[in-house]
Scaffold this motif. Structure first.
Motif, PDB file in Angstrom:
ATOM      1  N   GLN A  51       0.810  -1.220   0.000  1.00  0.00           N
ATOM      2  CA  GLN A  51       0.000   0.000   0.000  1.00  0.00           C
ATOM      3  C   GLN A  51       0.846   1.273   0.000  1.00  0.00           C
ATOM      4  O   GLN A  51       0.393   2.320  -0.441  1.00  0.00           O
ATOM      5  CB  GLN A  51      -0.977   0.002   1.173  1.00  0.00           C
ATOM      6  N   ARG A  52       2.093   1.191   0.427  1.00  0.00           N
ATOM      7  CA  ARG A  52       2.960   2.372   0.415  1.00  0.00           C
ATOM      8  C   ARG A  52       3.288   2.832  -1.006  1.00  0.00           C
ATOM      9  O   ARG A  52       3.803   3.922  -1.206  1.00  0.00           O
ATOM     10  CB  ARG A  52       4.243   2.108   1.198  1.00  0.00           C
ATOM     11  N   PHE A  53       2.969   1.995  -2.019  1.00  0.00           N
ATOM     12  CA  PHE A  53       3.214   2.354  -3.412  1.00  0.00           C
ATOM     13  C   PHE A  53       2.084   3.188  -4.018  1.00  0.00           C
ATOM     14  O   PHE A  53       2.191   3.623  -5.158  1.00  0.00           O
ATOM     15  CB  PHE A  53       3.443   1.101  -4.266  1.00  0.00           C
ATOM     16  N   ILE A  54       1.007   3.413  -3.272  1.00  0.00           N
ATOM     17  CA  ILE A  54      -0.056   4.289  -3.765  1.00  0.00           C
ATOM     18  C   ILE A  54       0.570   5.669  -4.006  1.00  0.00           C
ATOM     19  O   ILE A  54       1.238   6.218  -3.139  1.00  0.00           O
ATOM     20  CB  ILE A  54      -1.223   4.406  -2.756  1.00  0.00           C
ATOM     21  N   GLY A  55       0.385   6.184  -5.210  1.00  0.00           N
ATOM     22  CA  GLY A  55       0.968   7.471  -5.580  1.00  0.00           C
ATOM     23  C   GLY A  55       2.292   7.342  -6.322  1.00  0.00           C
ATOM     24  O   GLY A  55       2.726   8.286  -6.973  1.00  0.00           O
ATOM     25  N   ALA A  56       2.929   6.170  -6.245  1.00  0.00           N
ATOM     26  CA  ALA A  56       4.183   5.936  -6.982  1.00  0.00           C
ATOM     27  C   ALA A  56       3.866   5.750  -8.461  1.00  0.00           C
ATOM     28  O   ALA A  56       2.722   5.506  -8.844  1.00  0.00           O
ATOM     29  CB  ALA A  56       4.894   4.696  -6.429  1.00  0.00           C
ATOM     30  N   MET A  57       4.871   5.858  -9.292  1.00  0.00           N
ATOM     31  CA  MET A  57       4.684   5.704 -10.735  1.00  0.00           C
ATOM     32  C   MET A  57       4.615   4.224 -11.114  1.00  0.00           C
ATOM     33  O   MET A  57       5.414   3.420 -10.636  1.00  0.00           O
ATOM     34  CB  MET A  57       5.829   6.369 -11.496  1.00  0.00           C
ATOM     35  N   ALA A  58       3.673   3.883 -11.988  1.00  0.00           N
ATOM     36  CA  ALA A  58       3.565   2.521 -12.518  1.00  0.00           C
ATOM     37  C   ALA A  58       4.716   2.320 -13.498  1.00  0.00           C
ATOM     38  O   ALA A  58       4.883   3.089 -14.440  1.00  0.00           O
ATOM     39  CB  ALA A  58       2.226   2.347 -13.229  1.00  0.00           C
ATOM     40  N   SER A  59       5.523   1.316 -13.252  1.00  0.00           N
ATOM     41  CA  SER A  59       6.682   1.046 -14.097  1.00  0.00           C
ATOM     42  C   SER A  59       7.071  -0.413 -13.955  1.00  0.00           C
ATOM     43  O   SER A  59       6.565  -1.126 -13.088  1.00  0.00           O
ATOM     44  CB  SER A  59       7.863   1.927 -13.687  1.00  0.00           C
ATOM     45  N   THR A  60       7.987  -0.837 -14.776  1.00  0.00           N
ATOM     46  CA  THR A  60       8.499  -2.200 -14.669  1.00  0.00           C
ATOM     47  C   THR A  60       9.083  -2.420 -13.276  1.00  0.00           C
ATOM     48  O   THR A  60       8.794  -3.421 -12.625  1.00  0.00           O
ATOM     49  CB  THR A  60       9.572  -2.463 -15.739  1.00  0.00           C
ATOM     50  N   ALA A  61       9.877  -1.473 -12.823  1.00  0.00           N
ATOM     51  CA  ALA A  61      10.529  -1.611 -11.512  1.00  0.00           C
ATOM     52  C   ALA A  61       9.502  -1.670 -10.382  1.00  0.00           C
ATOM     53  O   ALA A  61       9.624  -2.504  -9.472  1.00  0.00           O
ATOM     54  CB  ALA A  61      11.499  -0.458 -11.287  1.00  0.00           C
ATOM     55  N   SER A  62       8.481  -0.811 -10.419  1.00  0.00           N
ATOM     56  CA  SER A  62       7.489  -0.851  -9.348  1.00  0.00           C
ATOM     57  C   SER A  62       6.677  -2.140  -9.421  1.00  0.00           C
ATOM     58  O   SER A  62       6.329  -2.718  -8.390  1.00  0.00           O
ATOM     59  CB  SER A  62       6.573   0.379  -9.369  1.00  0.00           C
ATOM     60  N   GLY A  63       6.393  -2.631 -10.624  1.00  0.00           N
ATOM     61  CA  GLY A  63       5.680  -3.901 -10.766  1.00  0.00           C
ATOM     62  C   GLY A  63       6.447  -5.068 -10.172  1.00  0.00           C
ATOM     63  O   GLY A  63       5.886  -5.903  -9.459  1.00  0.00           O
ATOM     64  N   VAL A  64       7.735  -5.113 -10.440  1.00  0.00           N
ATOM     65  CA  VAL A  64       8.584  -6.185  -9.888  1.00  0.00           C
ATOM     66  C   VAL A  64       8.600  -6.115  -8.368  1.00  0.00           C
ATOM     67  O   VAL A  64       8.447  -7.121  -7.672  1.00  0.00           O
ATOM     68  CB  VAL A  64      10.013  -6.092 -10.464  1.00  0.00           C
ATOM     69  N   GLU A  65       8.763  -4.913  -7.823  1.00  0.00           N
ATOM     70  CA  GLU A  65       8.799  -4.747  -6.369  1.00  0.00           C
ATOM     71  C   GLU A  65       7.443  -5.078  -5.741  1.00  0.00           C
ATOM     72  O   GLU A  65       7.377  -5.713  -4.686  1.00  0.00           O
ATOM     73  CB  GLU A  65       9.227  -3.327  -6.000  1.00  0.00           C
ATOM     74  N   LEU A  66       6.356  -4.680  -6.379  1.00  0.00           N
ATOM     75  CA  LEU A  66       5.027  -5.000  -5.859  1.00  0.00           C
ATOM     76  C   LEU A  66       4.804  -6.510  -5.824  1.00  0.00           C
ATOM     77  O   LEU A  66       4.250  -7.036  -4.853  1.00  0.00           O
ATOM     78  CB  LEU A  66       3.948  -4.318  -6.699  1.00  0.00           C
ATOM     79  N   MET A  67       5.225  -7.199  -6.850  1.00  0.00           N
ATOM     80  CA  MET A  67       5.073  -8.654  -6.856  1.00  0.00           C
ATOM     81  C   MET A  67       5.914  -9.293  -5.757  1.00  0.00           C
ATOM     82  O   MET A  67       5.479 -10.227  -5.093  1.00  0.00           O
ATOM     83  CB  MET A  67       5.420  -9.230  -8.222  1.00  0.00           C
ATOM     84  N   ARG A  68       7.113  -8.771  -5.536  1.00  0.00           N
ATOM     85  CA  ARG A  68       7.979  -9.306  -4.486  1.00  0.00           C
ATOM     86  C   ARG A  68       7.341  -9.082  -3.117  1.00  0.00           C
ATOM     87  O   ARG A  68       7.282  -9.996  -2.289  1.00  0.00           O
ATOM     88  CB  ARG A  68       9.359  -8.643  -4.545  1.00  0.00           C
ATOM     89  N   LEU A  69       6.847  -7.877  -2.871  1.00  0.00           N
ATOM     90  CA  LEU A  69       6.249  -7.550  -1.568  1.00  0.00           C
ATOM     91  C   LEU A  69       4.986  -8.343  -1.277  1.00  0.00           C
ATOM     92  O   LEU A  69       4.720  -8.687  -0.128  1.00  0.00           O
ATOM     93  CB  LEU A  69       5.900  -6.056  -1.510  1.00  0.00           C
ATOM     94  N   THR A  70       4.191  -8.603  -2.294  1.00  0.00           N
ATOM     95  CA  THR A  70       2.887  -9.236  -2.096  1.00  0.00           C
ATOM     96  C   THR A  70       2.909 -10.753  -2.222  1.00  0.00           C
ATOM     97  O   THR A  70       1.978 -11.421  -1.799  1.00  0.00           O
ATOM     98  CB  THR A  70       1.866  -8.704  -3.105  1.00  0.00           C
ATOM     99  N   GLY A  71       3.949 -11.287  -2.858  1.00  0.00           N
ATOM    100  CA  GLY A  71       3.996 -12.724  -3.106  1.00  0.00           C
ATOM    101  C   GLY A  71       3.122 -13.147  -4.272  1.00  0.00           C
ATOM    102  O   GLY A  71       2.870 -14.335  -4.475  1.00  0.00           O
ATOM    103  N   ALA A  72       2.628 -12.187  -5.040  1.00  0.00           N
ATOM    104  CA  ALA A  72       1.746 -12.490  -6.173  1.00  0.00           C
ATOM    105  C   ALA A  72       2.482 -13.280  -7.243  1.00  0.00           C
ATOM    106  O   ALA A  72       3.684 -13.117  -7.439  1.00  0.00           O
ATOM    107  CB  ALA A  72       1.210 -11.194  -6.774  1.00  0.00           C
ATOM    108  N   ARG A  73       1.740 -14.146  -7.916  1.00  0.00           N
ATOM    109  CA  ARG A  73       2.292 -14.933  -9.020  1.00  0.00           C
ATOM    110  C   ARG A  73       2.019 -14.302 -10.369  1.00  0.00           C
ATOM    111  O   ARG A  73       2.619 -14.672 -11.364  1.00  0.00           O
ATOM    112  CB  ARG A  73       1.725 -16.346  -8.980  1.00  0.00           C
ATOM    113  N   SER A  74       1.085 -13.355 -10.420  1.00  0.00           N
ATOM    114  CA  SER A  74       0.808 -12.631 -11.662  1.00  0.00           C
ATOM    115  C   SER A  74       0.432 -11.201 -11.317  1.00  0.00           C
ATOM    116  O   SER A  74       0.039 -10.902 -10.190  1.00  0.00           O
ATOM    117  CB  SER A  74      -0.292 -13.313 -12.477  1.00  0.00           C
ATOM    118  N   LEU A  75       0.570 -10.339 -12.307  1.00  0.00           N
ATOM    119  CA  LEU A  75       0.325  -8.916 -12.119  1.00  0.00           C
ATOM    120  C   LEU A  75      -0.610  -8.422 -13.208  1.00  0.00           C
ATOM    121  O   LEU A  75      -0.401  -8.717 -14.386  1.00  0.00           O
ATOM    122  CB  LEU A  75       1.657  -8.167 -12.191  1.00  0.00           C
TER     123      LEU A  75
END
Length: 109
Positions: A51-75
């Motif tokens: 949730q700390r990424f709310i307001g951050a820019m959507a990018s490849t790097a933020s997507g990778v970090e979001l998947m790492r933080l959440t444990g998601a298998r798909s985005l």
């Protein structure tokens, strides 16, 4: 993000984006096979830490970090004014963003 093909938007790589329609509407879709029965509890998405990424820019790097933080298998990236399916996938992270590419919502499913 196994199974995803890098695509660009305005010349910049954005993971999990695919162009849709002549108007240039963008719809994301990167699915790595996520039925609830095949996921162990440790493989399920948990969006609390992201949730700390709310307001951050959507990018490849933020997507990778979001998947790492959440444990998601798909985005799944959800651009403004885009309709998406409502089926629940426990291992999928859904990230909405606005016209400026700022992340506005982060949720699992």
């Amino acid at each position: 993000m196994k199974g995803c093909q890098p695509v660009t938007r305005n010349g910049a790589p954005i993971a999990a984006f695919a162009a849709l329609g002549a108007a240039g509407t963008v719809l994301a879709g990167c699915v790595a096979g996520n039925d609830a029965a095949s996921l162990r509890p440790s493989q399920r998405c948990d969006a609390v830490a992201a949730q700390r990424f709310i307001g951050a820019m959507a990018s490849t790097a933020s997507g990778v970090e979001l998947m790492r933080l959440t444990g998601a298998r798909s985005l799944r990236w959800v651009p403004p004014r885009t309709i998406v399916t409502a089926e629940f996938r426990p291992g999928r992270l859904t990230v909405d963003y606005d016209d400026t590419m700022a992340i506005t919502r982060i949720a699992c499913g």
